[in-house]
Design a protein around this motif. Structure first.
Motif, short mmCIF file in Angstrom:
data_model
loop_
_atom_site.label_atom_id
_atom_site.label_comp_id
_atom_site.label_asym_id
_atom_site.label_seq_id
_atom_site.Cartn_x
_atom_site.Cartn_y
_atom_site.Cartn_z
N TYR A 68 0.83 -1.49 -0.22
CA TYR A 68 0.46 0.04 -0.39
C TYR A 68 0.80 1.05 0.32
CZ TYR A 68 -3.35 3.53 1.93
OH TYR A 68 -3.77 4.62 1.79
N TYR A 69 2.05 1.35 1.61
CA TYR A 69 2.79 2.23 0.83
C TYR A 69 3.66 3.03 -0.30
CZ TYR A 69 2.07 1.96 6.13
OH TYR A 69 1.47 2.31 7.17
N GLU A 70 3.73 1.19 -1.06
CA GLU A 70 4.43 1.61 -2.66
C GLU A 70 3.56 2.45 -3.22
OE1 GLU A 70 6.49 -0.73 -5.92
OE2 GLU A 70 5.58 -2.13 -4.29
N GLU A 71 2.19 1.88 -3.25
CA GLU A 71 0.96 2.53 -4.62
C GLU A 71 1.06 3.95 -4.23
OE1 GLU A 71 -2.74 -0.24 -3.33
OE2 GLU A 71 -1.88 -1.94 -3.97
N ARG A 72 1.04 4.30 -2.86
CA ARG A 72 0.46 5.94 -2.15
C ARG A 72 1.96 6.53 -2.47
NH1 ARG A 72 -3.55 7.55 -2.47
NH2 ARG A 72 -3.36 9.16 -1.61
N GLN A 73 3.25 5.77 -4.05
CA GLN A 73 4.14 6.70 -3.79
C GLN A 73 5.13 7.20 -2.81
OE1 GLN A 73 3.61 8.74 -6.68
NE2 GLN A 73 2.82 7.60 -8.54
N LEU A 74 5.17 6.53 -1.72
CA LEU A 74 6.18 6.10 -0.43
C LEU A 74 7.41 6.10 -0.23
CD1 LEU A 74 2.83 6.66 2.00
CD2 LEU A 74 4.09 8.49 0.95
N ILE A 75 7.42 4.64 -0.71
CA ILE A 75 8.38 3.61 -1.50
C ILE A 75 8.86 3.72 -3.00
CG2 ILE A 75 7.28 1.40 -0.20
CD1 ILE A 75 10.65 2.82 1.31
N ARG A 91 9.21 -7.88 -4.91
CA ARG A 91 10.60 -6.56 -4.55
C ARG A 91 11.80 -6.70 -4.02
NH1 ARG A 91 4.81 -6.98 -4.72
NH2 ARG A 91 3.94 -4.89 -5.31
N LYS A 92 12.71 -5.67 -3.69
CA LYS A 92 14.08 -5.71 -2.63
C LYS A 92 13.46 -4.73 -2.39
CE LYS A 92 15.32 -9.95 -4.43
NZ LYS A 92 16.05 -11.09 -3.36
N TYR A 93 14.35 -4.64 -1.39
CA TYR A 93 14.02 -3.48 -0.48
C TYR A 93 15.45 -2.97 0.20
CZ TYR A 93 9.18 -3.48 -0.83
OH TYR A 93 7.80 -3.50 -0.45
N SER A 94 15.78 -1.50 0.54
CA SER A 94 17.44 -1.32 1.02
C SER A 94 16.65 -1.37 2.82
CB SER A 94 18.33 -0.37 0.69
OG SER A 94 17.29 0.71 0.90
N ASP A 117 15.27 1.39 2.85
CA ASP A 117 13.62 1.81 2.90
C ASP A 117 13.07 1.18 3.94
OD1 ASP A 117 14.09 2.49 0.24
OD2 ASP A 117 14.08 0.10 -0.44
N VAL A 118 13.59 0.43 4.85
CA VAL A 118 13.46 -0.76 5.78
C VAL A 118 13.30 0.97 6.90
CG1 VAL A 118 13.87 -1.99 7.98
CG2 VAL A 118 14.11 -2.48 6.35
N LEU A 137 10.35 3.09 5.87
CA LEU A 137 9.11 2.06 6.23
C LEU A 137 8.62 2.23 7.30
CD1 LEU A 137 9.34 -0.58 4.00
CD2 LEU A 137 7.11 0.66 3.97
N MET A 138 9.45 2.06 8.47
CA MET A 138 8.97 2.77 9.89
C MET A 138 8.48 4.11 10.45
SD MET A 138 9.82 -0.35 11.69
CE MET A 138 10.09 0.15 13.53
N ASP A 139 9.43 4.92 10.01
CA ASP A 139 9.03 6.06 9.73
C ASP A 139 7.05 6.74 9.38
OD1 ASP A 139 9.53 9.18 10.62
OD2 ASP A 139 9.49 9.70 8.73
N ILE A 140 7.01 5.95 8.42
CA ILE A 140 5.81 6.02 7.55
C ILE A 140 4.45 5.31 8.41
CG2 ILE A 140 3.89 5.14 6.30
CD1 ILE A 140 7.06 5.39 3.84
N ALA A 141 5.22 4.30 9.26
CA ALA A 141 4.20 3.38 10.37
C ALA A 141 3.84 4.59 11.18
CB ALA A 141 4.66 2.38 10.28
N ASN A 142 4.79 4.93 11.83
CA ASN A 142 5.21 6.18 12.88
C ASN A 142 3.84 7.12 12.89
OD1 ASN A 142 6.33 4.36 14.60
ND2 ASN A 142 8.45 5.20 14.25
#
Length: 109
Positions: A32-39, A49-52, A55-56, A59-64
């Protein structure tokens, strides 16, 4: 940050399952965060999908922020500002150092 740390943080090698375990987010939330162009994960030749590690952290910042009630649109707007803020900080620090040590800026006007 050293070049070694930079490449380690930016190299996209982590799968979505591992990212899910590291962050506590569901794979659906991450997508979902990818769809919303956040990651922006990379894709392998098979489409995985491959993340760094960077990116992790993102994602933690986005979730907070989401837990605090911030909407994805607002998060995206803030993310767009960050590169400009970092550039401004570096410029200010450089200016302060130049002023402190009497270095003249010989740029053409």
């Amino acid at each position: 940050m050293t070049e070694e740390e930079k490449s380690y943080k930016t190299k996209k090698v982590i799968t979505i399952g591992i990212v899910s375990e590291l962050t506590g987010l569901s794979e659906r939330q991450i997508r979902y965060y990818e769809e919303r162009q956040l990651i922006f994960p990379d894709r392998s030749q098979r489409g995985t999908r491959k993340y760094s590690f960077g990116d992790v952290e993102t994602l933690m910042d986005i979730a907070n922020q989401m837990e605090d009630g911030v909407r994805t649109f607002e998060i995206r707007q803030e993310m767009k500002k960050k590169p400009d803020e970092e550039k401004l900080k570096r410029s200010m620090i450089k200016g302060q150092l130049n002023a402190r040590f009497g270095i003249q800026n010989n740029m053409k006007r």
